[in-house]
Design a protein around this motif. Sequence first.
Motif, PDB file in Angstrom:
ATOM      1  N   TYR A 109       3.671   5.477  -5.700  1.00 39.14           N
ATOM      2  CA  TYR A 109       3.563   5.434  -7.161  1.00 39.14           C
ATOM      3  C   TYR A 109       2.424   6.332  -7.656  1.00 39.14           C
ATOM      4  O   TYR A 109       2.562   7.039  -8.651  1.00 39.14           O
ATOM      5  CB  TYR A 109       3.371   3.997  -7.638  1.00 39.14           C
ATOM      6  N   SER A 110       1.286   6.277  -6.919  1.00 41.73           N
ATOM      7  CA  SER A 110       0.143   7.113  -7.338  1.00 41.73           C
ATOM      8  C   SER A 110       0.476   8.588  -7.200  1.00 41.73           C
ATOM      9  O   SER A 110       0.054   9.416  -8.016  1.00 41.73           O
ATOM     10  CB  SER A 110      -1.121   6.749  -6.569  1.00 41.73           C
ATOM     11  N   LYS A 111       1.268   8.988  -6.180  1.00 40.98           N
ATOM     12  CA  LYS A 111       1.669  10.386  -6.008  1.00 40.98           C
ATOM     13  C   LYS A 111       2.588  10.808  -7.168  1.00 40.98           C
ATOM     14  O   LYS A 111       2.461  11.916  -7.689  1.00 40.98           O
ATOM     15  CB  LYS A 111       2.361  10.603  -4.664  1.00 40.98           C
ATOM     16  N   LYS A 112       3.486   9.929  -7.562  1.00 44.25           N
ATOM     17  CA  LYS A 112       4.370  10.243  -8.682  1.00 44.25           C
ATOM     18  C   LYS A 112       3.550  10.377  -9.973  1.00 44.25           C
ATOM     19  O   LYS A 112       3.786  11.273 -10.789  1.00 44.25           O
ATOM     20  CB  LYS A 112       5.432   9.157  -8.857  1.00 44.25           C
ATOM     21  N   ALA A 116       0.839  -1.202   0.000  1.00 43.18           N
ATOM     22  CA  ALA A 116       0.000   0.000   0.000  1.00 43.18           C
ATOM     23  C   ALA A 116       0.870   1.247   0.000  1.00 43.18           C
ATOM     24  O   ALA A 116       0.565   2.228  -0.712  1.00 43.18           O
ATOM     25  CB  ALA A 116      -0.932  -0.006   1.197  1.00 43.18           C
ATOM     26  N   TYR A 117       1.972   1.278   0.751  1.00 37.03           N
ATOM     27  CA  TYR A 117       2.879   2.425   0.742  1.00 37.03           C
ATOM     28  C   TYR A 117       3.506   2.613  -0.642  1.00 37.03           C
ATOM     29  O   TYR A 117       3.619   3.740  -1.146  1.00 37.03           O
ATOM     30  CB  TYR A 117       3.986   2.267   1.793  1.00 37.03           C
ATOM     31  N   LYS A 118       3.899   1.480  -1.235  1.00 34.19           N
ATOM     32  CA  LYS A 118       4.494   1.576  -2.570  1.00 34.19           C
ATOM     33  C   LYS A 118       3.466   2.106  -3.577  1.00 34.19           C
ATOM     34  O   LYS A 118       3.781   2.951  -4.419  1.00 34.19           O
ATOM     35  CB  LYS A 118       5.017   0.213  -3.030  1.00 34.19           C
ATOM     36  N   LEU A 119       2.236   1.593  -3.459  1.00 31.78           N
ATOM     37  CA  LEU A 119       1.167   2.038  -4.357  1.00 31.78           C
ATOM     38  C   LEU A 119       0.875   3.515  -4.152  1.00 31.78           C
ATOM     39  O   LEU A 119       0.686   4.266  -5.144  1.00 31.78           O
ATOM     40  CB  LEU A 119      -0.088   1.195  -4.147  1.00 31.78           C
TER      41      LEU A 119
END
Length: 177
Positions: free
Chosen positions: A163-166, A157-160
């Motif tokens: 990634y979504s912020k980027k 979830a942190y990685k997602l």
Amino acid sequence: MAATGEEAAAMDSICKAPAPPTDLNLTAQPEPRKDAASSDATETPKVKRPSNNNEGGVETAEEATEPAEPDINELCRDMFDKMAVFLQGELTATCEDYKLLENMNKLTSLKYMEMKDISINISRNLQDLNQKYAGLQPYLDQINQIEEQVTALEQAAYKLDTYSKKLEAKFKKLEKR
């Protein structure tokens, strides 16, 4: 260790001391008279008195006796009574010491029995806890697996999120153009 058998019987006989003698036969008995021919050298010397008869030097003798002290019997009786009281006290003290040791041994034995009962109860409770823990072990393993999965899901979830912020940042950048 408490005395058993012959040792206990010996200790009981020590504790039961005989009563002191109450009537001692200490009266002076008259000595039998000895004739002059069989007298010993240890006898008291005989006092010779000259006689009044004119037989030419024949003397008569009388035995000298020392008067007995009238209170020697009482002193001996008193000494024996006091000695009996002393010995009775010594035996009583020894008997009391043995009774104290016996009571201490009994109390120690009771304490050890209580400690044995406590340790048996603790052992039973520990066995029960071990059985319950063994029964719960599969559930605990499942909880550990779920925790590992939650940790992995959290990281994903942190990685997602990152990634979504980027991706959002790139989308805004493209929109501005």
